[in-house]
Each structure stands twice: as structure tokens, then as C-alpha cells.
Design a protein around this motif. Structure first.
Motif, mmCIF file in Angstrom:
data_model
loop_
_atom_site.group_PDB
_atom_site.id
_atom_site.type_symbol
_atom_site.label_atom_id
_atom_site.label_comp_id
_atom_site.label_asym_id
_atom_site.label_seq_id
_atom_site.Cartn_x
_atom_site.Cartn_y
_atom_site.Cartn_z
ATOM 1 N N GLN A 78 0.835 -1.175 0.000
ATOM 2 C CA GLN A 78 0.000 0.000 0.000
ATOM 3 C C GLN A 78 0.885 1.246 0.000
ATOM 4 N N VAL A 79 0.557 2.203 -0.871
ATOM 5 C CA VAL A 79 1.282 3.462 -0.936
ATOM 6 C C VAL A 79 0.697 4.414 0.092
ATOM 7 N N GLN A 80 1.566 5.025 0.872
ATOM 8 C CA GLN A 80 1.163 6.061 1.808
ATOM 9 C C GLN A 80 1.788 7.385 1.404
ATOM 10 N N LEU A 81 1.010 8.448 1.504
ATOM 11 C CA LEU A 81 1.468 9.793 1.210
ATOM 12 C C LEU A 81 1.469 10.591 2.503
ATOM 13 N N VAL A 82 2.625 11.115 2.869
ATOM 14 C CA VAL A 82 2.801 11.843 4.119
ATOM 15 C C VAL A 82 3.125 13.291 3.800
ATOM 16 N N GLU A 83 2.266 14.189 4.260
ATOM 17 C CA GLU A 83 2.390 15.604 3.952
ATOM 18 C C GLU A 83 2.987 16.365 5.128
ATOM 19 N N SER A 84 3.647 17.466 4.804
ATOM 20 C CA SER A 84 4.181 18.360 5.816
ATOM 21 C C SER A 84 4.315 19.755 5.220
ATOM 22 N N GLY A 85 4.499 20.741 6.074
ATOM 23 C CA GLY A 85 4.784 22.092 5.633
ATOM 24 C C GLY A 85 3.649 23.078 5.764
ATOM 25 N N GLY A 86 2.457 22.624 6.118
ATOM 26 C CA GLY A 86 1.350 23.541 6.292
ATOM 27 C C GLY A 86 1.539 24.425 7.501
ATOM 28 N N GLY A 87 0.750 25.482 7.562
ATOM 29 C CA GLY A 87 0.836 26.411 8.673
ATOM 30 C C GLY A 87 0.094 27.690 8.376
ATOM 31 N N SER A 88 0.371 28.703 9.179
ATOM 32 C CA SER A 88 -0.263 30.011 9.059
ATOM 33 C C SER A 88 0.767 31.058 8.663
ATOM 34 N N VAL A 89 0.406 31.874 7.669
ATOM 35 C CA VAL A 89 1.276 32.945 7.201
ATOM 36 C C VAL A 89 0.444 34.187 6.926
ATOM 37 N N GLN A 90 1.119 35.316 6.820
ATOM 38 C CA GLN A 90 0.478 36.561 6.440
ATOM 39 C C GLN A 90 0.346 36.658 4.922
ATOM 40 N N SER A 91 -0.574 37.486 4.477
ATOM 41 C CA SER A 91 -0.713 37.747 3.052
ATOM 42 C C SER A 91 0.628 38.169 2.461
ATOM 43 N N GLY A 92 0.937 37.606 1.299
ATOM 44 C CA GLY A 92 2.205 37.878 0.650
ATOM 45 C C GLY A 92 3.331 36.952 1.055
ATOM 46 N N GLY A 93 3.104 36.134 2.056
ATOM 47 C CA GLY A 93 4.120 35.222 2.528
ATOM 48 C C GLY A 93 4.225 33.968 1.684
ATOM 49 N N SER A 94 5.100 33.061 2.116
ATOM 50 C CA SER A 94 5.382 31.842 1.367
ATOM 51 C C SER A 94 5.360 30.628 2.281
ATOM 52 N N LEU A 95 5.015 29.502 1.692
ATOM 53 C CA LEU A 95 5.097 28.205 2.337
ATOM 54 C C LEU A 95 5.531 27.185 1.302
ATOM 55 N N ARG A 96 6.172 26.119 1.757
ATOM 56 C CA ARG A 96 6.476 24.999 0.888
ATOM 57 C C ARG A 96 5.915 23.726 1.499
ATOM 58 N N LEU A 97 5.015 23.088 0.781
ATOM 59 C CA LEU A 97 4.438 21.827 1.192
ATOM 60 C C LEU A 97 5.243 20.676 0.605
ATOM 61 N N SER A 98 5.339 19.601 1.363
ATOM 62 C CA SER A 98 6.017 18.397 0.906
ATOM 63 C C SER A 98 5.089 17.207 1.040
ATOM 64 N N CYS A 99 5.215 16.271 0.129
ATOM 65 C CA CYS A 99 4.443 15.035 0.161
ATOM 66 C C CYS A 99 5.390 13.901 -0.183
ATOM 67 N N GLU A 100 5.682 13.063 0.802
ATOM 68 C CA GLU A 100 6.603 11.949 0.624
ATOM 69 C C GLU A 100 5.824 10.650 0.499
ATOM 70 N N ALA A 101 6.188 9.836 -0.479
ATOM 71 C CA ALA A 101 5.496 8.589 -0.752
ATOM 72 C C ALA A 101 6.313 7.400 -0.285
ATOM 73 N N SER A 102 5.621 6.409 0.237
ATOM 74 C CA SER A 102 6.251 5.139 0.550
ATOM 75 C C SER A 102 6.230 4.243 -0.686
ATOM 76 N N GLY A 103 6.903 3.101 -0.608
ATOM 77 C CA GLY A 103 6.893 2.146 -1.702
ATOM 78 C C GLY A 103 7.919 2.461 -2.774
ATOM 79 N N SER A 104 7.849 1.700 -3.856
ATOM 80 C CA SER A 104 8.851 1.772 -4.910
ATOM 81 C C SER A 104 8.311 2.239 -6.251
ATOM 82 N N ILE A 105 7.067 2.680 -6.303
ATOM 83 C CA ILE A 105 6.444 3.021 -7.580
ATOM 84 C C ILE A 105 6.290 4.520 -7.789
#
Length: 115
Positions: free
Chosen positions: A1-28
Motif C-alpha cells: 500500500q502506498v502512503q502519502l505523508v504531507e508536511s509544511g502547512g501552517g499560518s502565514v500573512q498575506s504575501g508570505g510563502s510556504l512549501r508543502l512536501s508530500c513523501e510517498a512510501s513504496g517503490s512506484i
């Protein structure tokens, strides 16, 4: 089974930046078409941007020029760089992968942009 694990969310002010990540398990991972979706309260889930296994991208008009998707097949991770964030970007963001007739979803991560 493939699992997707997300990170990087949060709260920012208008005009700010965030980077989200999604890491997958498995080999595909390299075979997966990946994408980011978002769903705001009371709204349907919508495509933000996707990236195919071959690297082609498709952006929603609302984020084109501000958001950038990328993938690192060695790290089995897809990223969403979000710049010039606006309050209307506030949503739960979901990572999705598809291949071989299967579909996988992450649990979602909250992004809040204050005015």
C-alpha cells in the motif's frame, strides 16, 4: 500500500510563502502522476496543480505564476512552493497520486493565510 505523508502547512500573512512536501512510501513513485488539491470550508475539492510521471505540469489559473510544483524521484517526494499567498488560498491541501488504476490520497494539511 502506498502512503502519502504531507508536511509544511501552517499560518502565514498575506504575501508570505510556504512549501508543502508530500513523501510517498513504496517503490512506484516514479510511475505516479502526482497532484495537489485543496478544499476550503463549504467548497468542493479543486485541483491546484498536477505533475505527471513524465514531468509535465498543469496549473489552476488562480495559482499560476505564484505556485510551483516539483518532484524528486530519488526522495520520492513532490513539493508545492507557494509564494505571494492570498487569504483566498486558505484551504486544506491534499496530496494525490495515481497509477495503474489506483488512487492514493494524503491526509491533508491546513494552510491559513491572514489578511
Amino acid at each position: 500500500q502506498v502512503q502519502l505523508v504531507e508536511s509544511g502547512g501552517g499560518s502565514v500573512q498575506s504575501g508570505g510563502s510556504l512549501r508543502l512536501s508530500c513523501e510517498a512510501s513504496g517503490s512506484i513513485f516514479r510511475f505516479l502522476d502526482m497532484g495537489w488539491y485543496r478544499q476550503a470550508p463549504g467548497k468542493q475539492r479543486e485541483l491546484v496543480v498536477d505533475i505527471s510521471s513524465g514531468g509535465s505540469t498543469n496549473y489552476a489559473d488562480s495559482v499560476r505564476g505564484r505556485f510551483t510544483i516539483s518532484r524528486d524521484n530519488d526522495r520520492k517526494t513532490v513539493y508545492l512552493q507557494m509564494n505571494s499567498l492570498k487569504p483566498e488560498d486558505t484551504s486544506v491541501y491534499y496530496c494525490r497520486g495515481r497509477a495503474f488504476g489506483y488512487e492514493y490520497w494524503g491526509q491533508g494539511t491546513q494552510v491559513t493565510v491572514s489578511s
